[in-house]
Design an enzyme around this catalytic site. Sequence first.
Site: not given
Ligand code: IPM
Ligand code: MG
Length: 360
Positions: A192, A224, A248, A252
């Site tokens: 960023k 973004d 993180d 996801d």
């Molecule tokens: C991940 C999880 C962890 C993180 C949490 C559980 C602390 O979300 O491994 O991605 O944020 O790193």
């Molecule tokens: Mg995570």
Amino acid sequence: MAKKILVLPGDYIGPEIVAEAVGVLETVDARFNLDLELEYGLLGGAALDKTGVPLPPETLERARAADAILLGAVGGPKWDANERQLRPERGLLGIRSALQLFGNLRPAILYPQLAGASSLKPEVVSGLDILIVRELTGGIYFGEPRGVRTRSDGEREGFNTYVYRESEIRRIGHLAFSLARQRNRRVCSVDKANVLEVTVLWREIMDEVGSQYPDVELSHMYVDNAAMQLVRAPKQFDVLVTGNMFGDILSDAAAMLTGSIGMLPSASLDGDGRGMYEPCHGSAPDIAGRGQANPLATILSVAMMLRYTLGSPDAAAAVERAVSSVLDAGLRTPDIHAAPGQRLVSTKEMGAAVMAALQS
Ligand code: IPM
Ligand code: MG
């Protein structure tokens, strides 16, 4: 000499999925003569319940002595009200930091058998194979000072510090570029830099590291835009390298492209190739104890362990082939169950099928 594996089942579905992954590990151990020695330890909520802390000193000691760690998942509603130091997540963050597992590899691979399970159109995701390299022991997750304080006007404010040292950026950069060399030789660094000074430095260091890998193409993208591109045209990426918090979030999002986060493994490596291996997903309290959890992410984490720490790429490939063959056979846990003609199976049945495929 025997290689030591520390197994940390963790909480909720953790023990269920880890049991299957351990079965797979023992099967490959026998088939490939790996001479593995498994021991068990406590982490997260399980450790809180038995010892009062999320990362008992004994676990850390065993972790330091191990070649690799296999982790299920930690956390859950039972401990959500605990103060920060006594939350299960502190155990996970503590072990990452204490062992300096700075290099978090999160591949997002779409198995062709699961194209229909993705929330995106099959043509957008078919053939997807990207690797997110997330910095795991620095950035805003660990920056000091941090806390909640009361201002002079009496109002409370929360604060964290987003900080990266040059050396931290450099080492994750080298890891990303060397991994890109084993793939399609493209690295996209996500930052960023239009707003945050720390990522202006990040970009500068990535350029410097990149100049040592002239055969790898480097591009930069704001976070973004990267989030948008991941759901718009994810196949443009090969290796994505980014800091702890952006990684993180983006990992996801990338996970969901593949149909289910229940399919995605991860590796967290130190500078010497030792590592902790765990699924990308969490402890899923809502389905714990029902035999519904998908063990494949943890089983595929075993494959990463075989490849990155145990130096056995053949065994890693055998595990990956076994997973692919059970998917070919139509076996599906509920999270990846989409079409008629597939067989809905339990956690244990899925694990057993992978072990059987490995023996055949
Ligand atoms: C991940 C999880 C962890 C993180 C949490 C559980 C602390 O979300 O491994 O991605 O944020 O790193
Ligand atoms: Mg995570």
